[in-house]
Structures are given as structure tokens and as C-alpha cells.
Design an enzyme around this catalytic site. Structure first.
Site, PDB file in Angstrom:
ATOM      1  N   CYS A   7      -3.323   0.927 -15.449  1.00  0.00           N
ATOM      2  CA  CYS A   7      -3.368  -0.525 -15.284  1.00  0.00           C
ATOM      3  C   CYS A   7      -2.004  -1.139 -14.969  1.00  0.00           C
ATOM      4  CB  CYS A   7      -3.884  -1.165 -16.559  1.00  0.00           C
ATOM      5  SG  CYS A   7      -5.324  -0.357 -17.222  1.00  0.00           S
ATOM      6  N   ARG A  37      -2.315   0.141  -9.161  1.00  0.00           N
ATOM      7  CA  ARG A  37      -2.375   0.824 -10.451  1.00  0.00           C
ATOM      8  C   ARG A  37      -3.776   0.774 -11.072  1.00  0.00           C
ATOM      9  NH1 ARG A  37       2.672   1.840 -12.604  1.00  0.00           N
ATOM     10  NH2 ARG A  37       1.711   2.099 -14.642  1.00  0.00           N
ATOM     11  N   TRP A  52      -7.613  -0.417 -14.687  1.00  0.00           N
ATOM     12  CA  TRP A  52      -8.291   0.835 -14.339  1.00  0.00           C
ATOM     13  C   TRP A  52      -8.986   1.264 -15.616  1.00  0.00           C
ATOM     14  CZ3 TRP A  52      -8.348   6.070 -15.710  1.00  0.00           C
ATOM     15  CH2 TRP A  52      -8.972   6.911 -14.794  1.00  0.00           C
ATOM     16  N   ASN A  61      -1.552  -1.449 -21.228  1.00  0.00           N
ATOM     17  CA  ASN A  61      -1.686  -0.291 -20.347  1.00  0.00           C
ATOM     18  C   ASN A  61      -1.510   0.952 -21.196  1.00  0.00           C
ATOM     19  OD1 ASN A  61      -1.598   1.577 -18.244  1.00  0.00           O
ATOM     20  ND2 ASN A  61       0.590   1.226 -17.866  1.00  0.00           N
ATOM     21  N   GLY A  62      -2.492   1.858 -21.148  1.00  0.00           N
ATOM     22  CA  GLY A  62      -2.382   3.086 -21.930  1.00  0.00           C
ATOM     23  C   GLY A  62      -3.662   3.344 -22.695  1.00  0.00           C
ATOM     24  N   GLU A  96      -4.447  20.236   0.485  1.00  0.00           N
ATOM     25  CA  GLU A  96      -4.027  18.848   0.649  1.00  0.00           C
ATOM     26  C   GLU A  96      -4.942  18.112   1.629  1.00  0.00           C
ATOM     27  OE1 GLU A  96      -2.368  16.855  -0.923  1.00  0.00           O
ATOM     28  OE2 GLU A  96      -1.839  15.241   0.440  1.00  0.00           O
ATOM     29  N   LYS A 133      -7.192  14.739   0.767  1.00  0.00           N
ATOM     30  CA  LYS A 133      -7.163  13.478   1.529  1.00  0.00           C
ATOM     31  C   LYS A 133      -8.587  13.047   1.887  1.00  0.00           C
ATOM     32  CE  LYS A 133      -4.033  12.533   0.691  1.00  0.00           C
ATOM     33  NZ  LYS A 133      -3.000  13.018  -0.124  1.00  0.00           N
ATOM     34  N   GLU A 180     -10.660  11.923  -1.354  1.00  0.00           N
ATOM     35  CA  GLU A 180     -10.341  10.701  -2.079  1.00  0.00           C
ATOM     36  C   GLU A 180     -10.615   9.430  -1.287  1.00  0.00           C
ATOM     37  OE1 GLU A 180      -5.496  11.422  -1.863  1.00  0.00           O
ATOM     38  OE2 GLU A 180      -6.341  10.484  -3.633  1.00  0.00           O
ATOM     39  N   HIS A 184     -15.445  36.155  -0.748  1.00  0.00           N
ATOM     40  CA  HIS A 184     -15.691  36.473  -2.159  1.00  0.00           C
ATOM     41  C   HIS A 184     -16.653  35.478  -2.806  1.00  0.00           C
ATOM     42  CE1 HIS A 184     -12.743  39.643  -1.973  1.00  0.00           C
ATOM     43  NE2 HIS A 184     -11.959  38.795  -1.319  1.00  0.00           N
ATOM     44  N   LYS A 191      -3.127   4.547  -8.254  1.00  0.00           N
ATOM     45  CA  LYS A 191      -1.987   5.255  -7.670  1.00  0.00           C
ATOM     46  C   LYS A 191      -1.211   6.066  -8.703  1.00  0.00           C
ATOM     47  CE  LYS A 191       1.145   5.791  -4.240  1.00  0.00           C
ATOM     48  NZ  LYS A 191       0.691   6.904  -3.369  1.00  0.00           N
TER      49      LYS A 191
HETATM   50  C1  AGP Z   1      -2.710  11.829  -3.757  1.00  0.00           C
HETATM   51  O1  AGP Z   1      -3.241  11.355  -2.589  1.00  0.00           O
HETATM   52  C2  AGP Z   1      -3.200  11.276  -4.997  1.00  0.00           C
HETATM   53  N1  AGP Z   1      -3.406   9.917  -5.017  1.00  0.00           N
HETATM   54  C3  AGP Z   1      -2.710  11.940  -6.276  1.00  0.00           C
HETATM   55  O2  AGP Z   1      -3.148  13.254  -6.215  1.00  0.00           O
HETATM   56  C4  AGP Z   1      -1.201  11.927  -6.617  1.00  0.00           C
HETATM   57  O3  AGP Z   1      -0.506  12.713  -5.712  1.00  0.00           O
HETATM   58  C5  AGP Z   1      -1.015  12.427  -8.053  1.00  0.00           C
HETATM   59  O4  AGP Z   1      -1.675  11.566  -8.926  1.00  0.00           O
HETATM   60  C6  AGP Z   1       0.434  12.575  -8.455  1.00  0.00           C
HETATM   61  O5  AGP Z   1       1.114  11.359  -8.392  1.00  0.00           O
HETATM   62  P1  AGP Z   1       2.703  11.291  -8.442  1.00  0.00           P
HETATM   63  O6  AGP Z   1       3.199  11.979  -7.203  1.00  0.00           O
HETATM   64  O7  AGP Z   1       3.008   9.849  -8.492  1.00  0.00           O
HETATM   65  O8  AGP Z   1       3.121  12.037  -9.668  1.00  0.00           O
END
Ligand code: AGP
Length: 581
Positions: free
Chosen positions: A2, A29, A73, A99-100, A459, A463, A466, A482, A576
Site C-alpha cells: 500500500c 503500490r 493493496w 502499510n504492512g 522473464e 511479462k 502479469e 521430461h 509494484k
Molecule cells: C516484474 O515485472 C514484477 N512486477 C516483479 O516480479 C518484480 O520484479 C519483483 O516483485 C521484484 O521487485 P524489485 O525488483 O522491486 O525487488
């Protein structure tokens, strides 16, 4: 996760509206719901405005010279107006944003219920305003276990208090006004003079004073402010529809920024690596994928073994981390809790800590013995793109520095930057856009790569998942037989990363295996091959292939998201910075 924000000002009565603006800068956030609280002389309690949904186009009628706000969040309790922050005391005079996660909230809540307090939400956060009815702020904060950042506004005392342990919180200093935010970037439009609260510190702020306290002793502490770098315009959309495409397009400049002034940091980091007995990359999500690419780069280029551990798993591997070990934390935000906890555990075992992060003064930046900034500029889109590119560039240079070939590698990166630029601005961009039209209604997508390209497969899949919500999985090409090859059906799209290196023949065989089972094969490779139904040409750039291979996948994710009506910058369920376990 958050975002929290606060303004106390002598200047005007528009603090609530300005807090809303500030929250918009923190929305990455969390964007399930939002809320603000202010004080008015005409009311006996705090005034609250809150709602579910995003902040875009939200306005408030509230007026006041002090306001606190929150963008959520959800962790405890669903996405409802009742669960949106701020939460208030029984009589409404105390409002709190949090937040937390309060680990012991059940226990605290039960006691409060017994005492007759009435709860309006299902959140853990609501215990705080109720506790504040009977105790002072510092006592209450010390009663909470877990990693938390809290701001409380009290109508009775007219004070704002804040504290943190684990979750980030920054104080901003203005002229006749002061601020609090969970991220320094949100303060940039208001001030560059800030103080990053340390764990177990509390602060009391008014429009013309900021007083810092040690939460353990209750004693006052001296504040030493720092000056933020960067500019508000760095984080503006200027000419782009979305941050995702803006940040993908910025990647050539990010590589160039590292070429231009990364040397000193890389030399220093390489010296630390040379001295260590056992080096670990630690990161989560995209940062972990960058770490995996780094493992291959270090092996191929520098003949050096580096271990990779995902942040959330590292604590189970910590036993063999000792005084000689080096842990390199990879993170865009520098606030990812799993990475932070890994680093803290490794530190306890005596390891040296290095961090490669994007956000200056972030927790991981400050926890490290040696640090390097990614130089990627603000990354606002939830998807990590340019920060990934920065990590790859740095690891490529680091591996070369270890064998005394920094200059050569640095020069070569110029070529890489040109290739990335050409891909993004040229005909291949259009080709990927057209491919997105073909793939947007598929249910599954698989990606395969061998060696370093295994990281591209992971990776690329992340992408797609998400931002398009399509099921996508990355595999090591050789692993398919396998078990996972059972998933391939007529028309299943499979992206094959085939750089022209020692992995080429192997991955082409794997491509043939999936093709024989009906797959639609998309080859990302310097060379076309009969097995490819679609060929996306990338330049042969040898050990730097990770840096160019990921670009088509970033663009593909963007256009597929648009085709599917998904928000490219704020995908569902995500935030994020992942600051909760
Ligand atoms: C990547 O597209 C993601 N949103 C997520 O995996 C991100 O890379 C991960 O949460 C790590 O975040 P950071 O690099 O801020 O530690």
C-alpha cells in the site's frame, strides 16, 4: 505494498486534494481502493472520504490544512469500502493509514472487542486507531508485531504521528508545510529535502516542525536530511499512452547511462566479488530472472560460479552462508520484503552484502556494505522492464571486469544499445504488434531457451502472465521431454529463443519436437530456420543476447494486453513493490 501519504500545511486548506495527488504518484503500490482523512473545526471527528477502485479522475470535497491518505493493496479483508483506509477509532477522532501486516492483530482485536470497541472492517489495521484511544502513539506502535508503517491523525491532540519497522516511510520538508510518503518519488513534486525513517523510529510532524524519536527509548533523535536527486519530469508520461511502452522505449538510454558512468561502481563491486568465498544473487520475480541470466554470464564470461536464490526461498538456504560469503541483492524498488529479509539473515551470518538497486536510499541500498544504482530512472509500470535491462547490462560488465575486459565489454554495449533502439523504433516493432494480433486470444503460451536463454524464457513468460493474464510458462528447452511437452497441442504457440551460440543446435531440436506435435513456433534468433512459423530477427550479439532477446517479449506483452483490454501499467492483483511476506 500500500501507499501512504500525508501533508500538514500552513499555506492553504487544500491538503486533502493534494494528498489525493500525492497518492496518485504512489498508486503503483496498490490500487484496490483509496481513502483520505482530514480535520475540520466544524466537526467533532476526523472527516473521511474513501472508496473502492482506482484513483484516476477521483476528486474530493474535503478541505483542511492537514490530511493523511492511503492507496490499498488488500491483504486482510476483501476489496470493500469498509476495508479501505483510513480506519478510525470508535468516536471517529483518530484516523489511521497503515502499510504492512500486523502479525498479532487477532490477539489485539480480541482484547479490544472484550473491552467493548466496535470494529467496522475486516482489516488488521483497524486495531491501531482503537488502541490509540487508550495509549500514546509510540506505545501502540511497539505493541504491533510484523513489518509496518503507520500514520495517525488525532483530532484531540491535533497531531500527526508516524513510525515504521520494515515498511518504508519518508519525511519531506517544505516551506511552512511538511509531508510523509511511503516512497520518496511521490515527494519529488513537493520537495527534495527528505529524511528516510529508519526501523524503530517514530516522528511527530506539524506544518513547521518535525520531531524524531527512538521507538525503543522514547528519546528524541537528531535528524539529518538528504537531498533527493532526479526530476518530476523523469516520471511523467510525456507523449506515451502508458508507462510500459515508455519504459521499454527508454532502455537504450538506460544502457547508455551505465556505459557512461557505471565504471567506478562496477570496479568496486568486482573487487568485493573477487574477495568472496561464495557469491549469491538474491532477488524476486524479474530480479531473480536477471540473477539467473547473471549466473550464466558469470560462468561463460568470467568462469566464475555464482549461486542464485529467490528472495522468498533464501532463508531456507542460509545455513551455509558465512563470513566469507557475498550476497548481492538485486531489486528495482529496494523495498521487496523477501529480498530484504534474505539480506538481513545473511548479514546475521556474517556475510558481506552488496546491492544493485534502482531507488537511492531504499532499504536494500542502505543495508548494503557495497552498493550500485541501476540508473534506470523512475520505473512506474508494475512490470519491470528497463530495470531488468539495467541489471543485465551491469552483470555483463561485471563479468567482464572480473577478467580485465571492461573496456571491450563497455564498447560492445554501445552496439547492444543501438540494436535495442533499432528494434524498438523500426520495422520489427510493427512485426511484433502484428504477432500480438495473432496471439491475443490464445489460452496458453510456452517459451523455451537453453543456457542464458532459459532466463529469457522465464522473464518473457512472466511479462505475458502479469499483463495479459494468459497462461504462459518458460522452460529450459531440454527439459520439455521430461513431461511438459505433453501440454503441446495443435496450434499451441511456442516462443523459441535461439541465439547463434552453443545452445543453437539443441534448441532447434527442441523446436522441432514441439513443431512435430502441432506447435506454432515463433523463433527469436539471428538466423531464420525452417522450423519457425514466424521469425523475429535479432542481431547476433553473443554473450549479451539476453539484452536483445527480451525486447520482443516486452513489446508483445504490451500489445497483447491492449488487445485484451488489460491495463498495461496496473495489472490486476499486483503492486509494484511487494513489501509484505
Ligand atoms: C516484474 O515485472 C514484477 N512486477 C516483479 O516480479 C518484480 O520484479 C519483483 O516483485 C521484484 O521487485 P524489485 O525488483 O522491486 O525487488
Amino acid at each position: 505494498m500500500c501507499g501512504i501519504f500525508c501533508i500538514t500545511t500552513k499555506i492553504k486548506k487544500d491538503a486533502p486534494a493534494r494528498v489525493l495527488e500525492g497518492l496518485k504518484g504512489l498508486e503503483y503500490r496498490g490500487y484496490d481502493s483509496w481513502g483520505i482523512a482530514t480535520l475540520s473545526p466544524d466537526s467533532d471527528s476526523t472527516l473521511i472520504d474513501k472508496e473502492t477502485g482506482r484513483l484516476t479522475d477521483v476528486e474530493t470535497d474535503l478541505v483542511g490544512d492537514v490530511a493523511i491518505g492511503h492507496t490499498r493493496w488488500a491483504t486482510h479483508g476483501g476489496v470493500t469500502k469498509e476495508n479501505a483506509h483510513p480506519h478510525t477509532s470508535c468516536d471517529g477522532t483518530i484516523a489511521v493509514v497503515h502499510n504492512g501486516i500486523i502479525d498479532n492483530f487477532q490477539e489485539l482485536k480480541e482484547k479490544l472487542l472484550e473491552e467493548g470497541h466496535e470494529f467496522k472492517s475486516e482489516t488488521d489495521s483497524e486495531v491501531i486507531p482503537h488502541l490509540l484511544e487508550n495509549h500514546d502513539f509510540m506505545t501502540v506502535f511497539n505493541m504491533l508485531s510484523g513489518l509496518n508503517a503507520v500514520i495517525a491523525l488525532n483530532k484531540n491532540t491535533k497531531e500527526i504521528w508516524a513510525a515504521k519497522t520494515g515498511s518504508p516511510l519518508v519525511v519531506g520538508f517544505g516551506e511552512d508545510e511538511n509531508y510523509l510518503a511511503s516512497d520518496a518519488s511521490a515527494l519529488l513534486p513537493l520537495t527534495k529535502r527528505v529524511y528516510f525513517l529508519h526501523d524503530s523510529e517514530a516522528v511527530r510532524i506539524t506544518a513547521d516542525s518535525v520531531t524524531l524519536f527512538d521507538l525503543e527509548t522514547g528519546n528524541k533523535k537528531e535528524i539529518q536530511t538528504t537531498t533527493l536527486e532526479g526530476d518530476v519530469s523523469d516520471a511523467a508520461l510525456i507523449g506515451y499512452d502508458h508507462y510500459l511502452i515508455k519504459e521499454v522505449s527508454e532502455q537504450p538510454s538506460v544502457i547508455r547511462a551505465i556505459i557512461q558512468d557505471g565504471r567506478e561502481d562496477i570496479e568496486r563491486l568486482a573487487r568485493v566479488i573477487k574477495r568472496s568465498y561464495g557469491t549469491f544473487f538474491v532477488g524476486c520475480g524479474t530480479a531473480a530472472n536477471a540473477g539467473l541470466a547473471g549466473v550464466y554470464m558469470f560462468s561463460r564470461i568470467a568462469r566464475r560460479h555464482v549461486n542464485l536464490a529467490t528472495g522468498s526461498e533464501f532463508k531456507y538456504l542460509i545455513d551455509f552462508v558465512t563470513r566469507g560469503s557475498l550476497v548481492i541483492a538485486l531489486s528495482q524498488s529496494g523495498e521487496t520484503i523477501d529480498t530484504i529479509e534474505s539480506v538481513k539473515a545473511a548479514k546475521k551470518n556474517g556475510a558481506t552484502i552488496a546491492s544493485i538497486v534502482n531507488v537511492p536510499q531504499s532499504t536494500l541500498f542502505r543495508l548494503a556494505d557495497t552498493r550500485m544504482l541501476l540508473r534506470a530512472g523512475p520505473e512506474k509500470c508494475v512490470l519491470a522492464t528497463k530495470s531488468y535491462m539495467a541489471k543485465l547490462s551491469i552483470m555483463y560488465l561485471l563479468a567482464h571486469e572480473l577478467i580485465g575486459e571492461y573496456e571491450k565489454a563497455n564498447e560492445f554495449l554501445q552496439e547492444v544499445a543501438l540494436e535495442v533502439e533499432d528494434f524498438i523504433s523500426g520495422a520489427r516493432h510493427e512485426q511484433v504488434k502484428a504477432l500480438a494480433d495473432k496471439l491475443s486470444d490464445k489460452e496458453d503460451l510456452y517459451l523455451i531457451g537453453r543456457g542464458p536463454s532459459f532466463a529469457d524464457a522465464l522473464e518473457g513468460a512472466l511479462k505475458i502472465k502479469e499483463v495479459t493474464y494468459i497462461h504462459a510458462e518458460g522452460f529450459a528447452g531440454g527439459e520439455l521431454k521430461h513431461g511438459s511437452i505433453a501440454l503441446i497441442e495443435e496450434g499451441t504457440p511456442v516462443v523459441v529463443f535461439a541465439p547463434y551460440d552453443e545452445t543453437y543446435d539443441g534448441i532447434i531440436s527442441n523446436a522441432m519436437e514441439v513443431k512435430a506435435r502441432g506447435a506454432y513456433v515463433i523463433g527469436i534468433s539471428p538466423k531464420n530456420h525452417d522450423v519457425f512459423d514466424e521469425h523475429i530477427k535479432v542481431k547476433d550479439i553473443m554473450h549479451a543476447s539476453n539484452l536483445v532477446n527480451i525486447v520482443p517479449m516486452q513489446l508483445l506483452s504490451y500489445y497483447m494486453a491492449l488487445n485484451r483490454g488489460c491495463d498495461p501499467d496496473k495489472p490486476r492483483n499486483l503492486a509494484k513493490s511487494v513489501t509484505v511476506r
